[in-house]
Design a protein around this motif. Structure first.
Motif, short mmCIF file in Angstrom:
data_model
loop_
_atom_site.label_atom_id
_atom_site.label_comp_id
_atom_site.label_asym_id
_atom_site.label_seq_id
_atom_site.Cartn_x
_atom_site.Cartn_y
_atom_site.Cartn_z
N SER A 76 25.86 -62.44 130.48
CA SER A 76 27.18 -62.67 131.06
C SER A 76 28.26 -61.88 130.34
O SER A 76 29.23 -61.44 130.96
CB SER A 76 27.58 -64.14 131.09
N ILE A 77 28.09 -61.69 129.05
CA ILE A 77 29.07 -60.86 128.34
C ILE A 77 29.05 -59.43 128.87
O ILE A 77 30.08 -58.82 129.09
CB ILE A 77 28.79 -60.82 126.82
N PHE A 78 27.85 -58.93 129.08
CA PHE A 78 27.74 -57.57 129.60
C PHE A 78 28.44 -57.44 130.95
O PHE A 78 29.24 -56.54 131.17
CB PHE A 78 26.26 -57.17 129.78
N GLY B 166 30.61 -59.49 132.28
CA GLY B 166 32.03 -59.79 132.14
C GLY B 166 32.84 -58.60 131.64
O GLY B 166 33.98 -58.38 132.05
N SER B 167 32.21 -57.81 130.78
CA SER B 167 32.97 -56.69 130.21
C SER B 167 33.32 -55.66 131.27
O SER B 167 34.23 -54.86 131.09
CB SER B 167 32.15 -56.01 129.11
N PHE C 285 23.57 -65.76 127.91
CA PHE C 285 24.91 -65.57 127.36
C PHE C 285 25.20 -64.08 127.19
O PHE C 285 26.24 -63.58 127.61
CB PHE C 285 25.02 -66.30 126.02
N ILE C 286 24.25 -63.39 126.59
CA ILE C 286 24.46 -61.96 126.37
C ILE C 286 24.65 -61.24 127.70
O ILE C 286 25.52 -60.37 127.85
CB ILE C 286 23.26 -61.35 125.61
N TYR D 135 32.81 -51.67 123.47
CA TYR D 135 33.34 -52.56 124.50
C TYR D 135 33.94 -53.82 123.90
O TYR D 135 35.07 -54.18 124.16
CB TYR D 135 32.23 -52.95 125.49
N LEU D 136 33.13 -54.50 123.09
CA LEU D 136 33.58 -55.78 122.58
C LEU D 136 34.87 -55.66 121.78
O LEU D 136 35.86 -56.32 122.06
CB LEU D 136 32.47 -56.38 121.70
#
Lengths: 477, 273, 293
Positions: free
Chosen positions: B107-109, B111-112, B104-105, C30-31
């Motif tokens: 994919s967030i990276f 995706g960003s 999950f982490i 970023y977030l």
């Protein structure tokens, strides 16, 4: 693929082109020879120059300036510090912090600062960009800084540039300048077309004359340098759209209705201008494919003697001089200025300009007060400032000194003649103006590549522009 | 000469032509920096300066260029160090440690990276304001530390390290930290070298962010400082090119000096032992 | 139940620990900005006001001809650019590996140099090559009596631009793929040679699979890069002629920093991001790397 975050000097070419061509009228890059002299006309500021004892508490102002202003013995941008020192001497409780911003991305920096509430107190820039800051409500009105007397003296086109539609003066009127045409007189003479050069005191000429000049030069070029053309039209991006606006004015067209709510680019005269431009391409009097040419190319080609006429002003003259000094130009190259041609023989068109300082409203009454004093001081109490600006003075004070350059002298007379010289409609005050610019040049490109007829293109443009203007007006509270 | 040899020769020739194409702008940049302004931008161009001049470099020295250069070196070197450490740890975790949140982490990276930086500029700037990073060197270093691109890259590199190597290390009683430090890092040297180069270049050339953060002229980085030398009057291309040359040279040097980490076969012997 | 959960988490603690520092900086820079940007996309910003717009920005964009045109242009560039990058950089990195180590470094440096060359120089060189009147290419064509070509014409501009972008962006992938090549144990090749594998066989059977993770990386990142092309297009064609090379980023920049409508600009960013995520997801699926060696 390595990630390039926000481009390197990507705006270099664009922004530099804007400033070189004085894109829609900034006047502060006209080089003048400057010598100390005694100002003949007096300009009275409308505020007292003495400080009240109760305002003695320390104030700090932040001032953003592009690298401009210099006296002859200084480097560009150096005068800003000199000005600050003079001001701080007079108002010892005020400290002004100068921050230089580069042209490349400077506008973006201001925008981000405005959006994040970290804008400076004072900014020095030209209308166009500053108009958009003002329209968004970020600036402080400066109407109280000008007396009736001053307002009467300031040329109308400059006042228009610094005023919003509701009469608010958002930028301080100063630094008068002009962008017009530059002609390679020597080349024209060699082509045997000296008779169609602009003549008379104001060097006005007709569009017919202009075309005759192009034809004659082209004939000459066909024999000597067949790859060259007399003139370069550009249309790569919105920089330099003023070229087309100027000729539209020359044909007698108005671009907006008087109430400033409708675009009238499809009027008869304006369409005539566009048709005429297209005809130049068809007659092969200009470099082909203007839609791929950036405005900056016009300068380069002119200096390299690849064209006979170019859009420009003092910066271009200086570039030619520099090229001569550096030995890049061999042979005769006398460059002269001339207004844009018009349909009337004694009338000419120029792109005028003026206006510089704006004050941002950061919510601090005291800072605003002193910021106003600062810009007032520069323009009315510092005799060296108007010379360091390297532009003409809106009040007609002498900035040229004892031995003025004849071209500069001529230009200073030209920009103040209101009878025969039309300064084109700056149109920054039109709601949604910057968006309309982005829509204009694709229409011109469509004409150039033959995808649309001029009338159709201008009608399409009007439709889009009117929608933009309407939406922009509607979103005003 | 048989057929496959001929093909190889032709391809080598193509390589050379391509190399010329890639090198020419760099060569032109250098040669223009020795030309006077009006000559620099002629078309057709002068292939070598007919009247070379050191003027542009002299003009550069007359400015704060030396200080700007040092500022850039400091910022980029610090950023590179920080990034190499922090992203290598993160990449190791995402590549080799099996934990449920890992995917999950990751994919967030990744995706960003899909949101264009231009849209993030203002909120990032606002955060920098909140953290008091405006007009500081830290303001240039800190935001660059979480670099999804680098984490992604290193993680892919680390994925190719055979699992058996890690297993045997664990069996020998190596701690996680030890595995990371004594096995993973040495095996990933080509990857780390790539990260180092890319980070250095990116940090060095990150013009817009430098423009937003830095206010004082003495603190400016080299690209930013050179940009302030361009005045409205006339475009001094020679000076700009000189500035560009000085700006690009350190990066080229770094690149060349990091080349030795790319040597093939570094992992020879790692598996069979 | 909860206890089991905590137990598991404790076992996984190193995963979190190692990724924590990066996560911290990531969350900050970023977030939060991404969430903020998404929020802003639901607002309407004009010169005079800003207010909630719901999905207004999205609706307006999906009906906007110019925006849709930019999506099409961007997709075209991606389709030309990504496969070309993958194939060319892969082949080039293999061929570079055929040279001696010293020469390898030289070649890699050469291909990477555009990344550190001033973009003004790069644009200038290409203008010199492509200039209609005096450019080198048209000059060479003239020698063979061929008519001059307008490389930036309405029909050709997008292909020309893609080629130019290729030349400046191959450096990165070549460096990366070369690094990955360096990670493949020579012993594998030796084993294959013993089995009598030919040049191509070796590379298809060994190099390709072993470089899958890195190839995936190049695929995804060059896709992202192609979708976000902005600076060079601005300098080269400014999106023209007549919108022929207008990319999404070009419009986004105009909207955000010229028109001041951050809401609309961010909506474009979100739409773009969604498109890229879908494609990237497909790329991950296609180049699965769960196989361990």
């Amino acid at each position: 693929m390595r990630r390039r975050k926000h481009g390197l000097a990507y705006l270099l070419v664009m922004l530099l082109v804007v400033t070189i061509l004085g894109g829609c009228g900034s006047g502060n890059n006209e080089g003048t020879t400057v010598e100390p002299d005694s100002s003949s006309s007096s300009v009275t500021p409308s505020q007292e120059a003495t400080t009240n004892p109760e305002d003695e508490k320390p104030v700090e102002l932040v001032f953003w300036n592009y690298p401009v202003w210099n006296l002859p013995d200084q480097k560009p941008g150096e005068y800003a510090q000199t000005l600050i020192e003079k001001f701080e001497k007079k108002y010892p409780n005020v400290k002004v912090k100068l921050e230089i911003i580069p042209y490349d991305g400077g506008d973006q920096k201001v925008n981000v600062a405005l959006a994040s509430n970290t804008a400076p107190d004072i900014l020095n820039d030209s209308p166009g960009r500053t108009t958009s800051y003002a329209k968004r409500g970020y600036t402080v009105p400066l109407n109280d800084l000008l007396t009736e007397e001053q307002l009467k003296k300031i040329p109308q086109n400059v006042l228009e540039k610094v005023t919003l539609q509701d009469g608010t003066i958002f930028s301080y009127p100063q630094g008068l300048g002009a962008t017009l045409m530059v002609i390679n007189k020597s080349l024209v003479e060699r082509a045997g077309a000296a008779d169609v050069l602009p003549s008379g005191e104001l060097r006005t000429w007709t569009i017919e004359q202009f075309e005759k000049l192009l034809v004659a030069v082209r004939e000459y070029q066909k024999k000597e340098t067949p790859d060259h053309y007399p003139f370069l039209m550009f249309g790569l991006n919105e920089q330099g759209d003023a070229l087309y606006h100027s000729f539209m004015a020359g044909f007698g067209g108005k671009r907006y209705t008087d109430d400033r709510t409708q675009s009238t680019f499809s009027s008869t005269e304006n369409v005539q201008a566009v048709e005429w431009f297209k005809s130049l391409i068809d007659k092969q009097l200009v470099y082909p494919n203007p839609e791929t040419r950036a405005a900056g190319m016009s300068n380069d080609y002119f200096v390299q003697e690849k064209t006979a006429v170019a859009f420009g002003g003092f910066s271009l003259l200086n570039a030619v001089q520099k090229a001569k000094d550096e030995g890049a130009i061999k042979g005769e190259f006398e460059a002269i200025l001339a207004p844009f041609p018009s349909v009337k023989e004694d009338q000419g068109v120029v792109i005028g300009g003026g206006g510089q300082f704006v004050i941002f409203d950061n919510g601090d009454e005291n800072k605003i007060k002193y910021a106003k004093k600062f810009i007032q001081f520069a323009q009315t109490e510092d005799p060296d400032f108007i010379k360091a600006m390297n532009a003409f003075d809106v009040y007609g004070r002498d900035t040229l000194g004892a031995n003025p350059d004849p071209e500069k002298l001529w230009l200073s007379k030209l920009v103040t003649d209101t009878e025969h010289i039309i300064a084109i409609d700056g149109s920054y005050d039109i709601e949604g103006y910057s968006q309309t610019r982005a829509v204009f040049f694709p229409e011109m490109q469509a004409v150039f590549i033959g995808a649309k007829e001029p009338l159709q293109a201008m009608q399409d443009y009007d439709e889009k522009a009117n929608k933009i203007i309407k939406d922009a007006i509607a979103s005003k509270k | 000469m048989n057929k496959s040899n001929l093909i190889v020769v032709m391809l080598k020739l193509l390589l050379v032509i391509a190399a010329v194409l890639f090198l020419f702008p760099f060569y032109w940049m250098i040669s223009s920096s020795f030309k006077e302004m009006s000559i620099a931008f002629q078309i057709p161009p002068q292939f070598y300066p007919h009247h070379p001049t050191l003027n542009n470099y002299i003009k550069l020295l007359d400015t704060n260029a030396a200080k700007w250069f040092l500022n850039s070196v400091f910022v980029s070197a610090s950023t590179t160090l920080a990034v190499v450490f922090i992203t290598s740890m993160a990449a190791y975790s995402l590549a080799k440690i099996n934990f449920r949140a890992g995917k999950f982490i990751f994919s967030i990276f990744v995706g960003s990276m899909t949101i264009p930086g231009a849209a993030l500029l203002i909120p990032q700037f606002k955060i920098a304001i909140e953290l008091n990073l405006i007009n500081t060197y830290l303001g240039l270093i800190v935001p660059a530390i979480a670099a999804p691109y680098m984490i992604f890259l290193l993680r892919q590199f680390m994925k190719t390290v055979p699992q058996e190597v890690l297993e045997s290390a664990k069996m020998d009683g190596c701690s996680e930290m030890g595995i990371y430090y004594r096995i993973m890092l040495p095996l990933s040297t080509p990857g780390l070298a790539a990260i180092a180069i890319f980070t250095f270049v990116q940090s060095w050339n990150d013009y817009i962010w430098q423009l937003l953060i830095i206010k004082n002229t003495e603190m400016m980085t080299l690209p930013l400082g050179v940009a302030t030398l361009i005045d409205a009057e006339a475009v001094d291309w020679g000076l700009i090119m000189a500035g560009s040359v000085v700006t690009s040279l350190p990066v080229v040097i770094i690149f060349i000096s990091f080349q030795k980490y790319f040597v093939q076969g570094l992992t020879v012997g790692a598996v069979k032992g | 139940m909860l206890k089991r959960e905590f137990n598991l988490l404790y076992k996984e603690r190193y995963g979190f620990l190692f990724v924590a520092p990066a996560l911290l900086f990531f969350a900050l820079f970023y977030l939060y900005p991404i969430l903020d940007a998404i929020k802003v996309s639901f607002y309407k910003y004009t010169y005079y006001s800003s207010g909630w717009a719901g999905i207004g920005n999205y609706q307006s964009l999906l009906q906007d001809d110019v925006f849709l045109r930019s999506v099409k242009n961007t997709l075209l560039i991606v389709i030309m650019f990504v496969p070309a990058t993958l194939i060319i950089s892969f082949i080039l990195s293999i061929f570079i590996s055929l040279f001696r180590t010293r020469l390898q470094s030289v070649f890699k440096a050469v291909f990477y140099i555009p990344a550190v060359t001033s973009i003004v120089s790069i644009t200038f060189m290409w203008q010199y090559l492509l200039n209609y009147d005096f450019g080198l290419l048209n000059f060479l064509l003239g020698l063979f009596d061929i008519d001059k070509v307008n490389f930036l014409s309405y029909d050709r501009a997008i292909v020309t631009t893609t080629v130019v972008v290729l030349t400046i962006s191959l450096g990165g992938p070549i460096v990366i793929l070369s690094a990955a090549l360096g990670g493949i144990p020579v012993s594998y090749y030796e084993a294959a040679e013993l089995d009598g594998a030919s040049f191509w066989r070796k590379h298809i059977r060994i190099t390709l699979p072993m470089m899958k993770p890195t190839i995936l990386f190049v695929a995804v990142t060059s896709t992202i890069g192609a979708f976000q092309l902005f600076a060079i297009i601005l300098l080269f064609t400014a999106g023209g002629p007549n919108y022929a090379t207008t990319t999404i980023l070009l419009l986004l920049y105009q909207e955000a920093f010229v028109n001041g409508d951050y809401g609309r600009a961010n909506a474009m960013a979100v739409i773009l991001s969604i498109i890229i995520v879908i494609i990237a997801w497909l790329q991950f699926k296609f180049l699965r790397t769960d196989i361990e060696y």
